[in-house]
Design a protein around this motif. Structure first.
Motif, PDB file in Angstrom:
ATOM      1  N   PRO A 100     -23.217 -14.353 -29.041  1.00  0.00           N
ATOM      2  CA  PRO A 100     -23.773 -14.309 -27.678  1.00  0.00           C
ATOM      3  C   PRO A 100     -23.239 -13.134 -26.877  1.00  0.00           C
ATOM      4  O   PRO A 100     -22.127 -12.645 -27.120  1.00  0.00           O
ATOM      5  CB  PRO A 100     -23.290 -15.632 -27.070  1.00  0.00           C
ATOM      6  CG  PRO A 100     -21.987 -15.897 -27.777  1.00  0.00           C
ATOM      7  CD  PRO A 100     -22.220 -15.431 -29.186  1.00  0.00           C
ATOM      8  N   ASP A 101     -24.029 -12.676 -25.919  1.00  0.00           N
ATOM      9  CA  ASP A 101     -23.503 -11.743 -24.926  1.00  0.00           C
ATOM     10  C   ASP A 101     -23.395 -12.409 -23.553  1.00  0.00           C
ATOM     11  O   ASP A 101     -22.865 -11.835 -22.609  1.00  0.00           O
ATOM     12  CB  ASP A 101     -24.325 -10.455 -24.859  1.00  0.00           C
ATOM     13  CG  ASP A 101     -25.819 -10.673 -24.637  1.00  0.00           C
ATOM     14  OD1 ASP A 101     -26.218 -11.820 -24.321  1.00  0.00           O
ATOM     15  OD2 ASP A 101     -26.585  -9.711 -24.791  1.00  0.00           O
ATOM     16  N   LEU A 102     -23.896 -13.644 -23.452  1.00  0.00           N
ATOM     17  CA  LEU A 102     -23.716 -14.507 -22.280  1.00  0.00           C
ATOM     18  C   LEU A 102     -23.436 -15.897 -22.813  1.00  0.00           C
ATOM     19  O   LEU A 102     -24.224 -16.440 -23.592  1.00  0.00           O
ATOM     20  CB  LEU A 102     -24.975 -14.504 -21.414  1.00  0.00           C
ATOM     21  CG  LEU A 102     -24.951 -15.397 -20.170  1.00  0.00           C
ATOM     22  CD1 LEU A 102     -23.878 -14.937 -19.175  1.00  0.00           C
ATOM     23  CD2 LEU A 102     -26.322 -15.427 -19.493  1.00  0.00           C
ATOM     24  N   ALA A 138     -18.677 -11.853 -24.958  1.00  0.00           N
ATOM     25  CA  ALA A 138     -19.742 -12.268 -24.034  1.00  0.00           C
ATOM     26  C   ALA A 138     -19.216 -12.403 -22.612  1.00  0.00           C
ATOM     27  O   ALA A 138     -18.019 -12.639 -22.386  1.00  0.00           O
ATOM     28  CB  ALA A 138     -20.325 -13.601 -24.486  1.00  0.00           C
ATOM     29  N   ARG A 139     -20.111 -12.275 -21.653  1.00  0.00           N
ATOM     30  CA  ARG A 139     -19.808 -12.677 -20.285  1.00  0.00           C
ATOM     31  C   ARG A 139     -19.727 -14.197 -20.286  1.00  0.00           C
ATOM     32  O   ARG A 139     -20.637 -14.876 -20.738  1.00  0.00           O
ATOM     33  CB  ARG A 139     -20.905 -12.192 -19.346  1.00  0.00           C
ATOM     34  CG  ARG A 139     -20.872 -12.814 -17.965  1.00  0.00           C
ATOM     35  CD  ARG A 139     -19.678 -12.370 -17.134  1.00  0.00           C
ATOM     36  NE  ARG A 139     -19.814 -10.995 -16.688  1.00  0.00           N
ATOM     37  CZ  ARG A 139     -18.949 -10.414 -15.851  1.00  0.00           C
ATOM     38  NH1 ARG A 139     -17.900 -11.100 -15.394  1.00  0.00           N
ATOM     39  NH2 ARG A 139     -19.122  -9.154 -15.493  1.00  0.00           N
ATOM     40  N   LEU A 140     -18.616 -14.739 -19.790  1.00  0.00           N
ATOM     41  CA  LEU A 140     -18.389 -16.172 -19.831  1.00  0.00           C
ATOM     42  C   LEU A 140     -18.705 -16.823 -18.488  1.00  0.00           C
ATOM     43  O   LEU A 140     -18.432 -16.247 -17.435  1.00  0.00           O
ATOM     44  CB  LEU A 140     -16.931 -16.476 -20.203  1.00  0.00           C
ATOM     45  CG  LEU A 140     -16.416 -15.881 -21.508  1.00  0.00           C
ATOM     46  CD1 LEU A 140     -14.982 -16.348 -21.759  1.00  0.00           C
ATOM     47  CD2 LEU A 140     -17.318 -16.246 -22.681  1.00  0.00           C
ATOM     48  N   ASP A 176     -11.654 -14.328 -16.660  1.00  0.00           N
ATOM     49  CA  ASP A 176     -12.593 -13.602 -15.813  1.00  0.00           C
ATOM     50  C   ASP A 176     -14.005 -14.166 -15.944  1.00  0.00           C
ATOM     51  O   ASP A 176     -14.972 -13.437 -16.168  1.00  0.00           O
ATOM     52  CB  ASP A 176     -12.582 -12.105 -16.172  1.00  0.00           C
ATOM     53  CG  ASP A 176     -13.363 -11.260 -15.157  1.00  0.00           C
ATOM     54  OD1 ASP A 176     -13.438 -11.681 -13.984  1.00  0.00           O
ATOM     55  OD2 ASP A 176     -13.887 -10.212 -15.552  1.00  0.00           O
ATOM     56  N   MET A 177     -14.114 -15.489 -15.803  1.00  0.00           N
ATOM     57  CA  MET A 177     -15.403 -16.150 -15.960  1.00  0.00           C
ATOM     58  C   MET A 177     -16.204 -16.152 -14.664  1.00  0.00           C
ATOM     59  O   MET A 177     -15.640 -16.136 -13.572  1.00  0.00           O
ATOM     60  CB  MET A 177     -15.191 -17.599 -16.408  1.00  0.00           C
ATOM     61  CG  MET A 177     -14.768 -17.740 -17.844  1.00  0.00           C
ATOM     62  SD  MET A 177     -14.660 -19.493 -18.315  1.00  0.00           S
ATOM     63  CE  MET A 177     -12.914 -19.796 -18.031  1.00  0.00           C
TER      64      MET A 177
END
Length: 224
Positions: A100-102, A138-140, A176-177
């Motif tokens: 995933p990237d998100l 991924a951006r979390l 850093d979610m």
């Protein structure tokens, strides 16, 4: 008649974004592979609400992302009853393999139903989950739990929720979610928010969760 007394629909709900508005907010979104892991909150479990599409929050977000990038892929391994340990042991391999990237993770809520929750263990396990999640690059994203949940059999349940939310907030800072904080959201005051089980948000709540997630993601999208 007050707003609370009116029969809201998605079109009149002040917390719901219209499809056009949601699309505009994520117009510059870079994500092509959206994944969701965890418990029933991740899965989007909940009873239907009149006037709202019977669609879980994550599927709604995935639909917005597909509108931006039609090639987008979506995976949801969220499982009713999954504890933090279940999420770690039974879901994260599939999530990591998906690439995933998100990536959204909601875990720990089912640990609150144990006779005596071991919050140190919950935090250690959740940290392992988020360490694997972060390793995907991924951006979390995650949620805190709302204060509306009603579990009369567990008198200290609100304190348990606050303790889990404190753990979540610590992990949000470490990894850093993107956070959607539902603890004090006005949605909690709606009398018809919860499903018949008094645990899960109904579809009206799912619609608001999706809108809040879209707004939160819009805050980290680079302007065109």
């Amino acid at each position: 008649m007050t707003t609370a007394a009116k029969a809201l629909t998605e079109e009149t709900d002040p917390f719901c974004l219209s499809p056009a508005r949601a699309a505009r907010l994520l117009a510059g979104a870079p994500w092509r592979r959206f994944a969701v892991a965890g418990d029933s909150l991740a899965a989007g479990t909940g009873d239907p609400s009149p006037g709202y599409a019977n669609v879980p929050w994550a599927e709604r977000v995935a639909g917005v992302l597909r509108g931006v990038r039609p090639e987008s892929a979506y995976l949801n391994t969220g499982t009713i009853g999954a504890t933090a340990a279940d999420t770690l042991a039974r879901q994260m391999d599939e999530i990591v393999a998906f690439g995933p990237d998100l990536l959204h993770v909601s875990c720990g809520a089912n640990d609150l139903f144990r006779r005596r929750p071991d919050f140190d263990l919950v935090e250690r396990t959740a940290r392992q989950v988020f360490e694997l999640a972060a390793g995907t690059g991924a951006r979390l994203t995650t949620f805190t739990l709302g204060r509306a949940f009603d579990v009369p059999a567990i008198p200290d349940f609100p304190q348990r929720v606050r303790t889990l939310n404190d753990i979540t907030l610590r992990l949000v800072g470490e990894y850093d979610m993107v956070l959607v904080d539902m603890w004090d959201h006005p949605l909690n005051a709606r009398p018809d928010l919860l499903s018949a089980d008094r645990i899960h948000f109904s579809t009206s709540g799912q619609a608001v969760l999706a809108s809040e997630m879209v707004k939160a993601l819009a805050g980290v999208v680079d302007p065109a």
